[in-house]
Design an enzyme around this catalytic site. Structure first.
Site, PDB file in Angstrom:
ATOM      1  N   CYS A  64     -40.227  99.643-116.213  1.00  0.00           N
ATOM      2  CA  CYS A  64     -39.354  99.648-117.387  1.00  0.00           C
ATOM      3  C   CYS A  64     -39.860 100.554-118.509  1.00  0.00           C
ATOM      4  O   CYS A  64     -39.104 100.883-119.429  1.00  0.00           O
ATOM      5  CB  CYS A  64     -39.175  98.227-117.913  1.00  0.00           C
ATOM      6  N   HIS A 107     -36.227  98.830-124.828  1.00  0.00           N
ATOM      7  CA  HIS A 107     -35.841  98.495-123.466  1.00  0.00           C
ATOM      8  C   HIS A 107     -34.950  97.260-123.477  1.00  0.00           C
ATOM      9  O   HIS A 107     -35.245  96.267-124.152  1.00  0.00           O
ATOM     10  CB  HIS A 107     -37.088  98.249-122.623  1.00  0.00           C
ATOM     11  N   ASN A 132     -30.245  94.815-117.508  1.00  0.00           N
ATOM     12  CA  ASN A 132     -31.554  95.457-117.528  1.00  0.00           C
ATOM     13  C   ASN A 132     -31.580  96.528-116.436  1.00  0.00           C
ATOM     14  O   ASN A 132     -31.466  96.212-115.260  1.00  0.00           O
ATOM     15  CB  ASN A 132     -32.630  94.388-117.282  1.00  0.00           C
TER      16      ASN A 132
END
Length: 320
Positions: free
Chosen positions: A111, A247, A277
């Site tokens: 990520c 993020h 996500n």
């Protein structure tokens, strides 16, 4: 010499999968997912691939930046879900867009991947080796999810985000990045097991596993401290920042970071409600949405921060 973002682009799969859609195939509901995560829908691939979405995002970023393939010196793709072990996604992009001069390679920082790619490009620029780069975060996370595990699969989506960056007099002001491999297995996906003349194993890949509480505790402590570090290095305060582009893991993490920094949530734009996500792709996709909505003006101060698998984190403050 600084690294400046001069163009952005993104690409999402055509198919929208809502929380209600998921409730038809597993024991969940829109209320259960949205109240805990802020996610209401995500895009999942059908015909699209990591490479195809990356190629489209790249073309859009280059058009936005006003550059041609001949201008690109470097292509870096952050991904944990490339279509092939080799060739790399970056080499597939290079071939598709005709960037014959570019050096191309992929990186894996989960990520935080886009942030790591940004820092790598900055290091190349400061060394004087290259002047213009195409950097991406791209994922088809749906291929590594267990779609019977409602605690994990509902969080993730597919997509690609890209940025064209160039050596300039303004841009990246400060950067922080780090890794904590000792806690890496709280968010993990095992590759193929040994399968050779000495050891026989199934060829199937494992699915993603996650200890959500541990990931949450990591994010809500490490992200604010990382952001404070880059602000101190740049000689800025939270009041100087126009937007914080984080993020897109979970709305509760974003809310907690805002609270710890004592900053209004209005300065934390989100895309997770309609994207979920998307690991390495979430920061560049959010940045592209902000850019195309006209939110980003020259001279604005922006904080970017990625965090997740590894465990890894990376934050930057830049002038738009």
């Amino acid at each position: 010499m600084r690294t400046r973002i001069i163009g952005t682009g993104s690409c999402l799969p055509e198919t929208v999968v809502t929380n209600d859609d998921l409730s038809k195939i597993m024991d969940t509901s829109d209320e259960w997912i949205s109240s805990r995560t802020g996610i209401r829908e995500r895009r999942l691939v059908k015909e699209e691939t990591t490479a195809s979405m990356s190629i489209e995002a790249s073309k859009r970023a280059m058009e936005n930046a006003g550059v041609s393939a001949e201008d690109i010196d470097l292509i870096i793709v952050a991904t944990i879900t490339g279509d092939h072990v080799t060739p790399s996604t970056s080499c597939e992009i290079q071939a598709a867009i005709g960037a014959d001069r570019a050096v191309a390679f992929d990186i894996n920082a989960a990520c935080s991947g886009f942030m790591f790619a940004l820092h790598i490009a900055d290091a190349y620029f400061k060394s004087g080796i290259y002047k213009t780069a195409l950097i991406l975060g791209a994922e088809t996370l749906s291929r590594i999810m267990d779609w019977n595990d409602r605690s994990t699969c509902v969080l993730f989506g597919d997509g690609a985000g890209a940025a064209v960056v160039r050596a300039d007099d303004t841009g990246l002001l400060a950067y922080d990045q780090g890794s904590d491999g000792a806690k890496g297995m709280v968010l993990a996906c095992q590759n193929r097991k040994n399968n050779n003349p000495l050891v026989k194993n199934p060829m199937d890949m494992e699915y993603t596993s996650m200890d959500g509480q541990e990931v949450y505790k990591f994010a809500v402590t490490k992200v604010p401290s990382s952001i404070k570090k880059v602000l101190d290095e740049a000689g800025l305060t939270v009041e100087d920042i126009d937007y914080f582009a984080l993020h897109q893991a979970n709305i509760r993490i974003i809310q907690s970071v805002a609270k710890r920094l004592k900053v209004s949530e209005d300065k934390f734009p989100t895309s997770l409600d309609h994207c979920g996500n998307i690991s390495a792709a979430s920061v560049p996709i959010l940045l592209d949405e902000m850019n195309r909505k006209g939110l980003l003006k020259p001279g604005m101060k922006i904080v970017l921060s990625g965090f997740g698998g590894g465990l890894t984190w990376g934050s930057a403050v830049l002038e738009w």
